[in-house]
Scaffold this motif. Structure first.
Motif, PDB file in Angstrom:
ATOM      1  N   GLY A  19       6.134  -2.882   1.723  1.00  0.00           N
ATOM      2  CA  GLY A  19       5.632  -2.114   3.074  1.00  0.00           C
ATOM      3  C   GLY A  19       6.081  -2.367   4.269  1.00  0.00           C
ATOM      4  O   GLY A  19       4.907  -2.102   5.065  1.00  0.00           O
ATOM      5  N   ARG A  20       6.847  -2.716   4.198  1.00  0.00           N
ATOM      6  CA  ARG A  20       8.046  -2.849   5.629  1.00  0.00           C
ATOM      7  C   ARG A  20       8.223  -1.466   6.357  1.00  0.00           C
ATOM      8  O   ARG A  20       8.797  -1.639   7.275  1.00  0.00           O
ATOM      9  CB  ARG A  20       8.596  -3.395   5.278  1.00  0.00           C
ATOM     10  N   LEU A  21       8.175  -0.382   5.777  1.00  0.00           N
ATOM     11  CA  LEU A  21       8.342   0.478   6.001  1.00  0.00           C
ATOM     12  C   LEU A  21       7.038   2.035   5.846  1.00  0.00           C
ATOM     13  O   LEU A  21       6.432   2.202   5.018  1.00  0.00           O
ATOM     14  CB  LEU A  21       9.505   1.360   5.085  1.00  0.00           C
ATOM     15  N   SER A  22       6.882   2.517   7.116  1.00  0.00           N
ATOM     16  CA  SER A  22       5.627   3.312   6.934  1.00  0.00           C
ATOM     17  C   SER A  22       5.954   4.665   6.096  1.00  0.00           C
ATOM     18  O   SER A  22       7.315   4.709   5.567  1.00  0.00           O
ATOM     19  CB  SER A  22       5.460   4.442   8.019  1.00  0.00           C
ATOM     20  N   ASP A  23       5.105   5.670   5.065  1.00  0.00           N
ATOM     21  CA  ASP A  23       5.981   6.816   3.806  1.00  0.00           C
ATOM     22  C   ASP A  23       6.250   7.622   5.051  1.00  0.00           C
ATOM     23  O   ASP A  23       7.382   8.335   4.327  1.00  0.00           O
ATOM     24  CB  ASP A  23       4.211   7.047   3.527  1.00  0.00           C
ATOM     25  N   GLY A  37       2.868  13.744   6.501  1.00  0.00           N
ATOM     26  CA  GLY A  37       2.481  13.897   7.670  1.00  0.00           C
ATOM     27  C   GLY A  37       3.972  13.425   8.573  1.00  0.00           C
ATOM     28  O   GLY A  37       3.415  13.499   9.717  1.00  0.00           O
ATOM     29  N   VAL A  38       4.720  13.766   8.005  1.00  0.00           N
ATOM     30  CA  VAL A  38       5.829  13.951   8.920  1.00  0.00           C
ATOM     31  C   VAL A  38       6.154  15.732   9.389  1.00  0.00           C
ATOM     32  O   VAL A  38       5.822  16.514   9.135  1.00  0.00           O
ATOM     33  CB  VAL A  38       7.037  13.960   8.265  1.00  0.00           C
ATOM     34  N   GLU A  39       5.712  14.821  10.500  1.00  0.00           N
ATOM     35  CA  GLU A  39       5.956  16.657  11.493  1.00  0.00           C
ATOM     36  C   GLU A  39       7.813  17.509  11.429  1.00  0.00           C
ATOM     37  O   GLU A  39       8.385  16.593  10.956  1.00  0.00           O
ATOM     38  CB  GLU A  39       5.833  17.079  13.415  1.00  0.00           C
ATOM     39  N   PRO A  40       7.101  18.939  11.170  1.00  0.00           N
ATOM     40  CA  PRO A  40       8.606  19.554  10.709  1.00  0.00           C
ATOM     41  C   PRO A  40       9.216  19.475  11.951  1.00  0.00           C
ATOM     42  O   PRO A  40      10.955  19.868  11.866  1.00  0.00           O
ATOM     43  CB  PRO A  40       7.471  20.896  10.361  1.00  0.00           C
ATOM     44  N   GLY A  41       9.236  19.339  12.996  1.00  0.00           N
ATOM     45  CA  GLY A  41       9.786  19.115  14.588  1.00  0.00           C
ATOM     46  C   GLY A  41      10.934  17.807  14.390  1.00  0.00           C
ATOM     47  O   GLY A  41      11.858  17.981  14.164  1.00  0.00           O
TER      48      GLY A  41
END
Length: 74
Positions: A14-18, A49-53
């Protein structure tokens, strides 16, 4: 820096976001030239949820580090 030493364990703890963890997975697969799983990693990052940019920016930064590393090794 211990998070980057083993980012998978840090993700499970839980120390890094997905979003960050999946981005690191994409960069790892791109660096290893593992095209078979790169497409799946990109899809996983986008689903997280990572933006393509943002993913493209991370890729360019990774490319720069890889070029510098290879030139230094040469």
């Amino acid at each position: 820096m211990e998070v980057l030493a083993d980012w998978r364990e840090a993700r499970h703890a839980g120390r890094l976001s997905d979003r960050l963890a999946t981005t690191l997975g994409v960069l790892e697969r791109a660096t290893a030239a593992d095209g078979a799983t790169l497409e799946a990693a990109v899809a996983e990052a986008l689903d997280a949820g990572v933006e393509p940019g943002a993913l493209a920016s991370a890729g360019y930064i990774n490319l720069g580090f890889n070029v510098i590393n290879r030139v230094a090794d040469a």
